[in-house]
Design a protein around this motif. Sequence first.
Motif: not given
Length: 215
Positions: A65-90
Motif C-alpha cells: 500500500y502506498s500514499s498516492s503522492s508521487k514520491r511515495a508511489f515511486e518509492t514503493a515501485k523501486y522497493i518492489i522491483g521485479d517482484r509481482e506484487l499488488s500496489l494500491i494507492q491510498m
Amino acid sequence: MINIIYRKKEIWILLTIYLTRHGLTEWNVNRRMQGWGNGELTEKGISDAKALGKRLKEVPIDKVYSSSSKRAFETAKYIIGDRELSLIQMDDLREINFGDWDGRIREEIEAEYPDEFKVFWETPHLFNRNSGETFEHVRKRAIRSLQHIIEENKEGTVLIVTHSIFLRVLMTYIKDIPLSDVFKSTPPGNTSLFKIEMTDGELKLIFENDMQHVE
C-alpha cells in the motif's frame, strides 16, 4: 488501540505490517515543507529504496500500500522491483496537508509565521490554521487507513509506504501516547523501516526507524 480478533480453525491469525517512509527528495534536501505537494526523488532516494527492496527480498510480502503522492508511489515501485506484487494507492496515507506552507522553505515560514511555526513543532496538538490540516485530522485518517488495511488483510504480510509526520502520528496511536508527544521521538529517516505484528487482535511494535539497509 485496535482490538480486532480474527479466528480461523481455532488458530489465532498473525498479520505482519511493515511501514516505511519514502526516499529522499529534492524538497527534503532544500528543507521545503512537503505535504500534499511533491519533490522528485533524488538519486540517493532511489538508491535507498532499491536497497530496502533488496533487504525485503526474502520477506513474503502479499500486498503493498502506498500514499498516492508521487514520491511515495515511486518509492514503493523501486522497493518492489521485479517482484509481482499488488500496489494500491491510498489518499489517506498522504502526508499532513501544510496548506499555504507547502513547498516553502522552513526558515522562510518561521520568519513569516513565528508563533504558528512554534506551535506546530512544540505543541502540535494545539496547531490549527485556516489552511491545511490539524494533527488530530491526520491521526483520524491514519487510524482509518490502518483499520482498512487490517480489514483487507486478516493474515499475511503487507508493506505500507508513507511519510514522516504521518508515521510519527500513527506511532502515537500504536504506542498509545498523547498527540502532544508526536515530535519527541527520533524523526523517521527516508526509507527507514518499521515493523508491527498483530496477534490475538493486538498490535505490537517490533522495531522502528531501522536504517541498516543504508548504513
